[in-house]
Design a protein around this motif. Sequence first.
Motif, PDB file in Angstrom:
ATOM      1  N   LEU A 171      -7.633   1.792  -6.014  1.00 14.69           N
ATOM      2  CA  LEU A 171      -8.297   2.207  -4.781  1.00 14.69           C
ATOM      3  C   LEU A 171      -7.558   3.369  -4.106  1.00 14.69           C
ATOM      4  O   LEU A 171      -6.366   3.264  -3.817  1.00 14.69           O
ATOM      5  CB  LEU A 171      -8.357   1.000  -3.843  1.00 14.69           C
ATOM      6  N   LYS A 205      -7.912   5.836  -0.799  1.00  9.35           N
ATOM      7  CA  LYS A 205      -8.657   5.932   0.460  1.00  9.35           C
ATOM      8  C   LYS A 205      -8.387   7.276   1.112  1.00  9.35           C
ATOM      9  O   LYS A 205      -7.245   7.569   1.491  1.00  9.35           O
ATOM     10  CB  LYS A 205      -8.258   4.785   1.383  1.00  9.35           C
ATOM     11  N   ILE A 239       0.866  -1.174   0.000  1.00  8.43           N
ATOM     12  CA  ILE A 239       0.000   0.000   0.000  1.00  8.43           C
ATOM     13  C   ILE A 239       0.903   1.225   0.000  1.00  8.43           C
ATOM     14  O   ILE A 239       2.062   1.153   0.423  1.00  8.43           O
ATOM     15  CB  ILE A 239      -0.973   0.031   1.206  1.00  8.43           C
ATOM     16  N   ALA A 249      -3.781  -0.110  -2.398  1.00  9.94           N
ATOM     17  CA  ALA A 249      -4.548   1.099  -2.051  1.00  9.94           C
ATOM     18  C   ALA A 249      -3.575   2.246  -1.858  1.00  9.94           C
ATOM     19  O   ALA A 249      -2.406   2.026  -1.536  1.00  9.94           O
ATOM     20  CB  ALA A 249      -5.346   0.878  -0.761  1.00  9.94           C
ATOM     21  N   GLU A 278      -5.298  -3.954   5.962  1.00 11.10           N
ATOM     22  CA  GLU A 278      -4.567  -3.984   4.707  1.00 11.10           C
ATOM     23  C   GLU A 278      -3.572  -5.140   4.705  1.00 11.10           C
ATOM     24  O   GLU A 278      -3.125  -5.575   5.765  1.00 11.10           O
ATOM     25  CB  GLU A 278      -3.784  -2.672   4.500  1.00 11.10           C
ATOM     26  N   TYR A 338      -3.301   5.772   0.338  1.00  9.37           N
ATOM     27  CA  TYR A 338      -3.812   6.683   1.364  1.00  9.37           C
ATOM     28  C   TYR A 338      -3.175   8.049   1.154  1.00  9.37           C
ATOM     29  O   TYR A 338      -1.985   8.137   0.842  1.00  9.37           O
ATOM     30  CB  TYR A 338      -3.448   6.178   2.761  1.00  9.37           C
TER      31      TYR A 338
END
Length: 290
Positions: free
Chosen positions: A113, A115, A57, A85, A152, A87
């Motif tokens: 994705l 977030k 991630i 993902a 995650e 962030y």
Amino acid sequence: MPIYTQSEYIYVLGNTQDAGMPHIGCKHQFCLDNFNMYEEYYVTSIAVVNQEKKKYILFEATPDITYQLNYLKDNIFQEFLLPEAIYITHAHIGHYTGLMYFGREALGSKNLLVKVLPKMSNFLKTNGPWSQLVTLNNIQIQNTKFDVSNSELNNIEVTPIKVPHRDEYSETAGYIIIGKNKKALFIPDIDKWEKWDKNLIDLVKDFDYLLLDATFYDSNEINRDISEIPHPIVSETINLLNSLSKKNKSKVYFIHMNHTNHMLNPNSDLSKSIINKGFNIARLGQKLYL
Ligand SMILES: [Zn+2]
Ligand SMILES: [Zn+2]
């Protein structure tokens, strides 16, 4: 079956302030020297990597993301992989504009994705060019909430927490990243520590790694009154943490350094003095095992 499985780790993909190194228009020698070795410095970002499963991630989509994902390919995965993902902390240029490389003019990703907190989510959905990434499904936005954790990879929990900062377009998050054995705090941008409802000394005792805003070492760098600079000055942070044990000090990794901050140069006297005081400075390629 391997008897011992290595834990996930934080992988440092960049340590500069939003505008990067070298800095546009800057005539100071360190910036000029770095026009010739550009790949050495990227804007602040970290990955959390599960090497065994070839997954990761990403925290922040920086203007240097092309180089950072390539750096992951060359040094970790030996193939180009997209994150599970992304962030994002907030809507300042060093933290999210790299998303543009997932759009139709560049990679053209599918449902990557992303977030983010609600205000950041709304900002991306309602302002071009980011809104086009959403309508073309290059990215898929999932809303997060302060203080609510997200699972995650295999063993990782990610929790956004609120930090005070100039919130023109979005709220600002820091992230708690909890692994199998260790827990980390990622705070690349924050106003003064005293504006926060959390006590930094307690946090250092509680966490194993703290990646903390080190934009400026002191006020001389930009000739402004310390109180006007919306960041904790590293010299102040060091004073604040001075009474802690050596072990606790070594948990601190300074990150997000402005081009004027000599901490960026590992060979500077300033970098050496900070290491001598027991603190760490985040460097590209560093691994922190979780
Ligand atoms: Zn920043
Ligand atoms: Zn410079």
